[in-house]
Motif scaffolding. Structure first.
Motif, short mmCIF file in Angstrom:
data_model
loop_
_atom_site.label_atom_id
_atom_site.label_comp_id
_atom_site.label_asym_id
_atom_site.label_seq_id
_atom_site.Cartn_x
_atom_site.Cartn_y
_atom_site.Cartn_z
N PHE A 24 90.68 -39.40 4.98
CA PHE A 24 91.65 -40.30 6.27
C PHE A 24 91.53 -39.71 7.59
N PRO A 25 91.84 -40.11 7.98
CA PRO A 25 91.40 -39.45 9.24
C PRO A 25 92.18 -38.58 10.33
N ALA A 26 91.97 -37.89 10.86
CA ALA A 26 92.38 -36.87 11.45
C ALA A 26 93.40 -36.82 12.36
N SER A 27 92.76 -38.02 13.69
CA SER A 27 92.96 -39.16 14.02
C SER A 27 92.39 -40.47 14.22
N GLU A 28 93.57 -41.83 14.40
CA GLU A 28 93.44 -42.84 13.95
C GLU A 28 92.62 -43.31 15.84
N ASN A 29 91.77 -41.88 17.09
CA ASN A 29 91.52 -42.65 17.64
C ASN A 29 90.29 -41.70 18.46
N MET A 30 89.92 -41.52 17.46
CA MET A 30 88.45 -41.22 17.30
C MET A 30 87.24 -41.62 17.16
N ILE A 31 87.44 -42.32 18.28
CA ILE A 31 86.17 -44.06 18.13
C ILE A 31 85.22 -43.88 19.47
#
Ligand code: 13P
Ligand code: SF4
Length: 310
Positions: free
Chosen positions: A259-266
């Motif tokens: 699971f991503p710790a945050s969806e914004n880590m791009i």
């Protein structure tokens, strides 16, 4: 590649890439933050340290580096006779850009007694001013190899500097840069995701904020995170690094959940590389990354010191 779901254009593109790769006697290196389809066509995937080792070792005449500028520059420093191609010349690293050459030079003048350690996520110019390079996988080892009485100026990531100081117990003066992708992750964000997945282990990259690192079950480079998750018995993991890493994690561990710790880590720069651009690079042998001989020799010293220690 899954032939059932991938469209014919993509299948043809991949075939063409492989044919041109053979013709050029090239190897394709891809960082694990690259889009999945790029990782799938690579000869080697991994973290910055592993890829720089492969770049130094390979007999191939042409290296297509699917990553960002500092990675391709590192390959050019290590292998000046090889043709190092970066399929998208604009793929940079905002963290590396936070340490401009002139500012670093002035800081070193202010602190002539320090040992300068630069993270590979820095320009070739900044590496040329450094005593040692390091990656996220070996920063602690490098700091520990420096004589204990010497203070260390660590460039450019303040979070990795903090992590390294804590683990190595060395006095480190951090440059105040940070990776905008990893800095996005906050303690509050992690608490929320942990509530949703209470059984999951939290694995983070050392570019994350100290308060996030303090909550982690494991802190490591991208390659170390993949190794940890693959060798561990736990079935669920919360991952605090760039989303590209989910590709190898899920591919290598079908029975586990990530699971991503945050969806914004791009990392937008990492996503600039496409299959079309890789093909164009192989056909045209462009864009080629080169480093002037003067800068190359000086930065090679710092890189070689790192390679000798690790
Ligand atoms: P790694 O050295 O762990 O691959 O990390 C590179 C990077 O750019 C992290 O943001
Ligand atoms: Fe640079 Fe951060 Fe992207 Fe890594 S994730 S390449 S440090 S901006």
């Amino acid at each position: 590649m899954n032939n059932k779901t991938d469209n014919p254009t993509k299948i043809n593109l991949v075939k063409e890439i492989l044919a041109w790769k053979k013709k050029r006697e090239a190897v394709i290196l891809a960082h694990v933050y690259q889009p999945g389809e790029i990782q799938d066509i690579a000869d080697f995937t991994g973290d910055s340290l592993f890829l720089s080792q492969q770049a130094a070792k390979t007999q191939a005449k042409v290296i297509v580096f699917c990553g960002v500028q500092f990675m391709a520059e590192t390959a050019a420093i290590l292998s000046p006779k090889k043709n190092i191609l970066l399929p998208e010349i604009k793929a940079g690293c905002p963290l590396a850009d936070m340490a401009p050459y002139e500012k670093v030079k002035n800081k070193i003048k202010e602190l002539p007694e320090v040992v300068v350690v630069s993270y590979v996520n820095s320009s070739a110019n900044v590496k040329s001013l450094s005593d040692y390079c390091c990656t996220s996988a070996n920063a602690v080892q490098i700091a520990q190899a420096i004589p204990a009485e010497r203070d260390i100026l660590f460039i450019p990531d303040k979070n990795l500097a903090n992590f390294t100081a804590k683990r190595s117990k060395r006095k480190i003066i951090p440059w105040q840069g940070f990776c905008p992708v990893h800095n996005v992750l906050t303690k509050e964000g992690v608490i929320k995701v942990k509530k949703l997945h209470p059984q999951a282990l939290l694995l983070v990259h050392p570019e994350c904020r100290p308060e996030v690192c303090n909550m982690a079950d494991y802190i490591g480079s991208t390659r170390e995170i993949i190794e940890f998750a693959s060798n561990n018995q736990a079935k669920e993991y919360i991952i605090g690094t760039e989303i590209g890493i989910f590709h190898p994690l899920r591919k290598n561990n079908p029975g586990k959940q990530f699971f991503p710790a945050s969806e914004n880590m791009i990392c937008q720069d990492m996503k600039l590389i496409t299959l079309e651009k890789v093909l164009y690079s192989l056909q045209s042998l462009k864009p080629r990354i080169t480093v002037s001989e003067d800068i190359r020799k000086k930065s090679l010293n710092a890189l070689n010191r790192m390679i000798e220690i690790t």
